[in-house]
Write an enzyme that holds these catalytic residues in place. Structure first.
Site, PDB file in Angstrom:
ATOM      1  N   ARG A  55     -60.294   8.833-128.638  1.00  0.00           N
ATOM      2  CA  ARG A  55     -59.325   7.342-129.111  1.00  0.00           C
ATOM      3  C   ARG A  55     -59.874   6.963-127.223  1.00  0.00           C
ATOM      4  NH1 ARG A  55     -54.977   5.940-126.886  1.00  0.00           N
ATOM      5  NH2 ARG A  55     -54.058   8.401-126.751  1.00  0.00           N
ATOM      6  N   ILE A  56     -59.865   5.736-127.346  1.00  0.00           N
ATOM      7  CA  ILE A  56     -59.183   5.170-126.020  1.00  0.00           C
ATOM      8  C   ILE A  56     -58.648   3.764-126.144  1.00  0.00           C
ATOM      9  CG2 ILE A  56     -61.063   5.975-124.778  1.00  0.00           C
ATOM     10  CD1 ILE A  56     -62.509   3.181-125.340  1.00  0.00           C
ATOM     11  N   SER A  57     -57.558   3.780-124.897  1.00  0.00           N
ATOM     12  CA  SER A  57     -56.124   2.510-125.180  1.00  0.00           C
ATOM     13  C   SER A  57     -57.291   0.884-125.484  1.00  0.00           C
ATOM     14  CB  SER A  57     -55.499   3.008-124.211  1.00  0.00           C
ATOM     15  OG  SER A  57     -54.920   3.872-124.349  1.00  0.00           O
ATOM     16  N   THR A  58     -57.811   0.781-124.092  1.00  0.00           N
ATOM     17  CA  THR A  58     -58.503  -0.246-124.200  1.00  0.00           C
ATOM     18  C   THR A  58     -59.849  -0.106-124.349  1.00  0.00           C
ATOM     19  OG1 THR A  58     -58.861  -0.438-121.337  1.00  0.00           O
ATOM     20  CG2 THR A  58     -56.421  -0.714-122.546  1.00  0.00           C
ATOM     21  N   GLN A 110     -62.036   1.339-120.753  1.00  0.00           N
ATOM     22  CA  GLN A 110     -61.681   2.481-120.544  1.00  0.00           C
ATOM     23  C   GLN A 110     -63.218   3.017-121.187  1.00  0.00           C
ATOM     24  OE1 GLN A 110     -58.164   3.422-122.257  1.00  0.00           O
ATOM     25  NE2 GLN A 110     -57.486   3.669-120.645  1.00  0.00           N
TER      26      GLN A 110
END
Length: 195
Positions: A7-10, A13
């Site tokens: 999982r990455i936030s944006t 990234q």
């Protein structure tokens, strides 16, 4: 079968550090979303749960506890669902597995609870700092923020991902396109849907 959840936030990234321990036989599930979104409501989180329910996945690796979420209750709920399904979860950064043989690992539960609480506190601290920064910028008259109701047009969005469009048009699979173009699987899926 083994899986790896990332999982990455944006979308801008880089998720490469979460793939350091990646093995070729692992099925990748990559979400681009905030850690505050419940795991069961994430696009790839739902797909992973579905694969677990079908009995396709019995081992999941994740780089760190906070990749599962930034809400302790949601993290524990996710881990409980996976444990009841007999799935072993490995947290790479801790070197711990959720199951020993066919039994739950009590040390794993204790440590992930503590690490999950730390992740939740980090998010609250970050949001507090953000609010303070915005308040200071507003007081100085320099705060702009996003224009309320503004959105990106389809054309503007697609213009950012010309390399993804090129790979998809060449017949490349979604996952390979994501790896080649260094974007999330969710982004590739959105591009494919829009073209």
């Amino acid at each position: 079968m083994k899986a790896r959840y990332v999982r990455i936030s944006t979308a801008n990234q880089n998720h490469e550090r979460q793939l350091i321990n990646n093995h070729p036989n692992e099925k990748l599930y990559i979400d681009v979303c905030s850690g505050s979104i419940p795991f069961s409501k994430r696009e790839q989180g739902k797909e992973l749960f579905y694969s677990v329910a079908l009995g396709e996945i019995n081992y999941i690796s994740v780089h760190a506890v906070d990749r599962l979420g930034r809400n302790l209750l949601d993290i524990l709920t996710t881990l409980q669902i996976l444990d009841k399904a007999g799935v072993t979860v490995k947290i790479d950064s801790l070197g711990l597995e959720s199951r020993i043989g066919d039994k739950s690992n009590p040390a794993f539960k204790l440590i992930t609870t503590v690490m999950g609480q730390i992740g939740e506190m980090e998010r609250e601290t970050m949001l507090e700092r953000q609010r303070e920064g915005i308040a200071i910028a507003k007081a100085k008259g320099t705060y702009k923020g996003r224009v309320r109701g503004s959105t990106q047009t389809k054309k503007e969005f697609l213009s950012q991902y010309t390399n993804v469009i090129k790979e998809l048009n060449a017949g490349m699979s979604l996952r390979k396109t994501a790896k080649l173009c260094d974007v999330s699987l969710g982004t590739v899926q959105k591009v494919k849907k829009l073209i």
